[in-house]
Write an enzyme that holds these catalytic residues in place. Structure first.
Site: not given
Ligand SMILES: Nc1nc2c(ncn2[C@@H]2O[C@H](COP(=O)(O)OP(=O)(O)OP(=O)(O)O)[C@@H](O)[C@H]2O)c(=O)[nH]1
Ligand SMILES: [Mg+2]
Length: 405
Positions: A292-293
């Site tokens: 997740f970014e």
């Protein structure tokens, strides 16, 4: 026979006659024969189905706001307000189609169906028709499909193939996760240094990375991209943890050499404390979990980041060890951004096997209609680095954290 006995007998006969008459009346008038006759059911007077509404009732102006609805008359179910210049980005194989479909559905249902951001898919092989069909039907924004150029998914010429193969064999024997995989190394190198160079990403400013088989547990009723922009954030995360030491034996030594050669790229007021307990002498293995970014593409395309990646790539650790894109991105974010440019997306509840981020505070879980069990929240457990992040920011831990350790 005495006269009183006669009177009693006559009274008894009359009473019996009256009772029989009443019973006869009851049974002959109220009993319904079985099966009931058509006359009793009144067939012909009662319709078998409710009458159809007159056509004008279905088609009047108000019916547009109800269901069933004419598809072409629906108002667009989009959140009002401006959008950021942003896209979702997923690296995937054709075999990831169905696991990815789940992720897209989570993102769309919880957020993007109201915001309609584009989605870029990249692959080292051409995407097949099924992949494109399934993903296009699920994404509310535009979908774009890109092939990764060969030079971004292959061994650079300075890598000694025999040495790299020996490392993989050694890691296989030591059972280091993905230690014997060539493709995993290409993936980590690509995510570290090349995805933002792809031509499809060139017109965007922010990206949100999504992997197959992730989940979201709460509504996202605001725009995280606009949040990043308005608050001058460059890198956003939800989970943080310690890296496997065996996969990065020389990474920190290489970073230290880079820092010595490129001191101009190290930001003042950075987050060094998050990744080092001794002012940069050693790396404490903390990193933001990069599956997740939400981040700024111009940060990754900056001279500072490009010099950093080039330096690491030349050192060969993507192939002679098994450097992951998570520590590579995280070390950059910690050293080359200001402390306040890194954002913890506490209200985005997320799962990627095997860790969950669930908002700590009860009021957030209520506000965002969360379905995660707060006990599963990884943030305050021993293997998470998030409490360290809070300490470096000087933040108190949120109420309720002690029940989630
Ligand atoms: N095109 C392509 N994508 C890949 C390849 N290997 C991994 N990916 C993608 O790269 C991302 C990371 O790979 P994962 O296998 O999820 O790696 P991980 O998250 O470290 O490990 P898991 O715990 O197995 O999820 C995912 O989006 C994958 O779909 C590959 O060989 N080709
Ligand atoms: Mg994954």
């Amino acid at each position: 026979m005495p006269a009183t006995a006669n009177v009693r007998t006559i009274r008894f006969v009359l009473l019996a006659f009256f009772a029989v008459a009443v019973l006869y009346k009851i049974f002959t008038t109220s009993a319904t024969p079985y099966p009931p006759s058509d006359a009793a059911l009144n067939v012909g007077n009662h319709p078998k189905a409710p009458p159809a509404l007159p056509k004008s009732d279905l088609n009047n102006g108000n019916a547009k706001d109800t269901t069933p609805n004419d598809l072409h008359q629906l108002p667009v179910a989009a959140a009002p307000g401006r959008r950021a210049n942003a896209t979702f980005i997923t690296l995937a194989r054709n075999t990831d189609t169905w696991e990815l479909a789940k992720s897209i559905r989570h993102i769309e249902d919880r957020f993007n169906r109201k915001y309609n951001y584009d989605w870029i898919f990249l692959n080292d092989q051409p995407f097949d028709d099924q992949f494109k069909k399934v993903t296009t039907r699920l994404v509310s924004g535009k979908t774009k499909y890109g092939l990764i150029p060969k030079e971004h998914w292959s061994f650079p010429e300075w890598i000694d193939q025999d040495k790299a193969a020996a490392v993989r064999e050694d890691m296989r024997q030591r059972k280091i996760i993905y230690g014997d995989s060539v493709s995993y190394r290409h993936m980590c190198r690509f995510e570290s240094g090349f995805f933002f160079e792809h031509e499809l990403l060139q017109s965007y400013e922010y990206y949100w990375r999504v992997e197959p088989d992730i989940k979201l547990f709460c509504d996202i009723d605001y725009d995280p991209f606009v949040y990043m922009e308005e608050n001058k954030k460059k890198y956003g995360f939800v989970l943080s943890l310690y890296e496997y030491k065996e996969t990065i034996p020389t990474l920190w030594a290489t970073v230290r050499k880079f820092m010595a050669e490129f001191p101009q790229h190290i930001a003042e007021g950075n987050n060094l404390k998050f990744i080092s307990d001794d002012e940069g002498h050693t790396y404490n293995l903390c990193h933001f979990w990069s599956n997740f970014e939400i981040g700024s593409l111009s940060f990754l395309k900056s001279q500072a980041y490009r010099d950093y990646f080039k330096y690491l790539d030349k050192a060969g650790g993507f192939f002679y060890e098994r450097w992951g894109d998570a520590p590579v991105h995280s070390i950059a974010a910690a050293l080359m951004l200001k402390k306040e440019e890194v954002h913890f997306f506490d209200n985005i509840a997320y799962w990627h096997v095997p860790f969950t981020h669930c908002p700590t505070r009860e009021e957030d879980r209520e506000k965002y209609k969360c379905m995660c069990n707060p006990k599963d929240n990884f943030d305050w457990k021993g293997y998470s680095c998030t409490s360290r992040f809070f300490e470096t920011q000087g933040w108190p831990k949120p109420a309720g954290y002690e029940y989630q350790m």
